[in-house]
Design an enzyme around this catalytic site. Sequence first.
Site, PDB file in Angstrom:
ATOM      1  N   GLU A   1       0.339  -5.135  11.644  1.00 35.10           N
ATOM      2  CA  GLU A   1       1.039  -4.664  10.449  1.00 35.10           C
ATOM      3  C   GLU A   1       2.526  -5.005  10.510  1.00 35.10           C
ATOM      4  OE1 GLU A   1       0.030  -0.686   8.610  1.00 35.10           O
ATOM      5  OE2 GLU A   1       1.992  -0.227   9.455  1.00 35.10           O
TER       6      GLU A   1
ATOM      7  N   HIS B   1       0.849  -1.190   0.000  1.00 35.00           N
ATOM      8  CA  HIS B   1       0.000   0.000   0.000  1.00 35.00           C
ATOM      9  C   HIS B   1       0.885   1.240   0.000  1.00 35.00           C
ATOM     10  CE1 HIS B   1      -0.232   0.801   4.664  1.00 35.00           C
ATOM     11  NE2 HIS B   1       0.940   0.346   4.322  1.00 35.00           N
TER      12      HIS B   1
ATOM     13  N   HIS C   1      -1.131 -10.373  -1.639  1.00 33.82           N
ATOM     14  CA  HIS C   1      -0.282 -10.021  -2.779  1.00 33.82           C
ATOM     15  C   HIS C   1      -0.932  -9.004  -3.720  1.00 33.82           C
ATOM     16  CE1 HIS C   1       2.128 -13.294  -1.237  1.00 33.82           C
ATOM     17  NE2 HIS C   1       3.129 -12.753  -1.902  1.00 33.82           N
TER      18      HIS C   1
ATOM     19  N   CYS D   1       5.818   6.120   4.782  1.00 31.87           N
ATOM     20  CA  CYS D   1       4.686   5.311   4.300  1.00 31.87           C
ATOM     21  C   CYS D   1       3.947   5.950   3.125  1.00 31.87           C
ATOM     22  CB  CYS D   1       3.719   4.999   5.444  1.00 31.87           C
ATOM     23  SG  CYS D   1       4.427   3.868   6.643  1.00 31.87           S
TER      24      CYS D   1
ATOM     25  N   HIS E   1       3.559  -5.116   3.763  1.00 35.42           N
ATOM     26  CA  HIS E   1       3.580  -5.670   5.110  1.00 35.42           C
ATOM     27  C   HIS E   1       3.174  -7.139   5.066  1.00 35.42           C
ATOM     28  CE1 HIS E   1       3.961  -1.749   7.037  1.00 35.42           C
ATOM     29  NE2 HIS E   1       3.018  -1.298   6.208  1.00 35.42           N
TER      30      HIS E   1
ATOM     31  N   HIS F   1       4.955   0.365  -0.356  1.00 36.12           N
ATOM     32  CA  HIS F   1       5.682  -0.615   0.456  1.00 36.12           C
ATOM     33  C   HIS F   1       4.703  -1.707   0.875  1.00 36.12           C
ATOM     34  CE1 HIS F   1       3.733   1.982   3.388  1.00 36.12           C
ATOM     35  NE2 HIS F   1       3.905   1.018   4.292  1.00 36.12           N
TER      36      HIS F   1
END
Length: 149
Positions: A136, A16, A75, A25, A31, A29
């Site tokens: 996260e 995201h 994904h 952020c 998680h 990137h």
Amino acid sequence: MSNIRITKQFSFETGHALYGYDGKCRNVHGHSYKLSVTVIGTPINDSDNVKFGMVIDFGDLKKIVKEEIVDVFDHATVFNKNTPHVELAKELSDRGHSVLLVDYQPTSEMMVIDFAEKIKQRLPQNIALHSLKLQETATSYAEWYAEEN
């Protein structure tokens, strides 16, 4: 009969970016999310029922969460559709990437609210969503509790 809470844990990988954010952020990137889903209900009291003694079959809960959350978000890259990230989303999608456009900033806080709504709609009438925990990172998570919403 007593109310019992049961929890099933899930994991998925999602990318995201937070449009307009003033830190790292804002970059695309990902998680390794961990989602804990807790439901509450009374165990089935009918000895003729194949699910006798269960609040809900863990397999039934797994099916709901996989279909609504895991299979959709795993994904994929999530962007707020109300930002210029929609252009990046289109480019990625055109190149065959899995992209989700949502109507919220894709933070853990907003994702857990979205997940709660999706899961609640699929649960049997006698089962209530009690709480969700969306982790996260190893040290960061958002929680949703029905009693507070």
